[in-house]
Design a protein around this motif. Sequence first.
Motif, mmCIF file in Angstrom:
data_model
loop_
_atom_site.group_PDB
_atom_site.id
_atom_site.type_symbol
_atom_site.label_atom_id
_atom_site.label_comp_id
_atom_site.label_asym_id
_atom_site.label_seq_id
_atom_site.Cartn_x
_atom_site.Cartn_y
_atom_site.Cartn_z
ATOM 1 N N GLY A 175 9.729 -3.109 -8.329
ATOM 2 C CA GLY A 175 9.015 -3.801 -7.528
ATOM 3 C C GLY A 175 8.378 -3.016 -6.308
ATOM 4 N N PHE A 176 9.043 -1.782 -5.799
ATOM 5 C CA PHE A 176 8.399 -0.963 -4.897
ATOM 6 C C PHE A 176 7.275 -0.115 -5.429
ATOM 7 C CE2 PHE A 176 12.142 -2.122 -3.225
ATOM 8 C CZ PHE A 176 12.161 -2.050 -1.833
ATOM 9 N N THR A 182 1.825 -5.902 -1.795
ATOM 10 C CA THR A 182 1.831 -7.229 -1.758
ATOM 11 C C THR A 182 2.666 -7.751 -0.525
ATOM 12 O OG1 THR A 182 3.607 -7.963 -2.988
ATOM 13 C CG2 THR A 182 1.465 -7.701 -4.171
ATOM 14 N N MET A 183 3.570 -6.947 -0.010
ATOM 15 C CA MET A 183 4.534 -7.027 1.249
ATOM 16 C C MET A 183 4.120 -6.302 2.325
ATOM 17 S SD MET A 183 6.569 -9.342 -0.005
ATOM 18 C CE MET A 183 6.663 -10.006 -1.608
ATOM 19 N N THR A 184 3.027 -5.449 2.484
ATOM 20 C CA THR A 184 2.707 -4.732 3.456
ATOM 21 C C THR A 184 1.616 -5.508 4.405
ATOM 22 O OG1 THR A 184 1.087 -3.453 2.194
ATOM 23 C CG2 THR A 184 2.941 -2.696 2.546
ATOM 24 N N ASP A 185 1.557 -5.564 5.642
ATOM 25 C CA ASP A 185 0.564 -6.010 6.569
ATOM 26 C C ASP A 185 0.811 -5.560 7.989
ATOM 27 O OD1 ASP A 185 2.737 -7.153 7.579
ATOM 28 O OD2 ASP A 185 2.509 -9.086 6.156
ATOM 29 N N LEU A 193 9.141 -0.196 4.423
ATOM 30 C CA LEU A 193 9.380 -0.697 3.065
ATOM 31 C C LEU A 193 10.139 0.245 2.163
ATOM 32 C CD1 LEU A 193 6.773 -3.161 1.696
ATOM 33 C CD2 LEU A 193 9.032 -3.707 2.616
ATOM 34 N N ASP A 194 9.685 1.833 2.259
ATOM 35 C CA ASP A 194 10.164 2.690 1.480
ATOM 36 C C ASP A 194 11.557 3.093 2.147
ATOM 37 O OD1 ASP A 194 8.220 2.815 -0.228
ATOM 38 O OD2 ASP A 194 7.215 4.751 0.718
ATOM 39 N N ASP A 195 11.680 2.980 3.411
ATOM 40 C CA ASP A 195 12.897 3.368 4.003
ATOM 41 C C ASP A 195 13.795 2.341 3.617
ATOM 42 O OD1 ASP A 195 11.870 5.468 5.524
ATOM 43 O OD2 ASP A 195 11.399 4.456 7.454
ATOM 44 N N GLU A 196 13.741 0.969 3.552
ATOM 45 C CA GLU A 196 14.601 -0.010 2.995
ATOM 46 C C GLU A 196 15.138 0.323 1.382
ATOM 47 O OE1 GLU A 196 16.044 -2.367 4.741
ATOM 48 O OE2 GLU A 196 15.334 -1.788 6.521
ATOM 49 N N LEU A 197 14.328 0.762 0.913
ATOM 50 C CA LEU A 197 14.504 1.041 -0.577
ATOM 51 C C LEU A 197 15.596 2.246 -0.549
ATOM 52 C CD1 LEU A 197 14.419 1.115 -3.702
ATOM 53 C CD2 LEU A 197 12.205 2.522 -3.446
#
Length: 211
Positions: A175-176, A182-185, A193-197
């Motif tokens: 998904g990443f 689609t999840m960035t704004d 998000l990459d940090d969360e991954l």
Amino acid sequence: MSSLRHNDAGEPIPAPQSSARDAYLDAARACILDVGWRRTTLTEVARRAGVSRMTIYRTWPDMPALLGDLMTREWGGLVAAAQPDPRPDGAPTPERIADGVLRAVRALRDNELFVRIVELDPELILPYLLARRGRSQELVLGILEELVATGQRAGTVRAGEPVTVARALVLAAHGFVLSAHTMTDDDVTAAALDDELRLLLARMLRPEPAP
């Protein structure tokens, strides 16, 4: 030893040397970047490579076969290069494995061939997400399985079947690679998000604390 194919008369046709094969794949890559997959033909690949059409047909019977080799070379190489080098001072840790996966995710998202295919011909990616694993995915799984198994032997990675753990890591990363945009704004950046991954993967691999 070079592999052999056979022509219609049953005569063996030597496989091209790796340097020539890479040149043909380079020509195919350039075609896809220019006009997309649908408009790329083996004839055009031959023209760009400066060889006869039959030379290309002897190497690949059709464009899907050529694309499979191109994706394996392009994306398999990116993922392999992103993984941590063996360290004499210790086994793979969850953090180092997670860093390698994250580097691979970023490399794929930034790869111009991958971006071009997703933009123009996303249906080419769907079979590898919905129906079967490709050679690039098998390469990635093999790398991760070995890292997990090595970490388990050293006690730095939690217990579990290495094959299953490696496949779960790849599924988590899918998904990443494909949907992060689609999840960035304004509220959430790609870096966040990459940090969360990284956190997700590292926590997944850490050994459970002793009771």
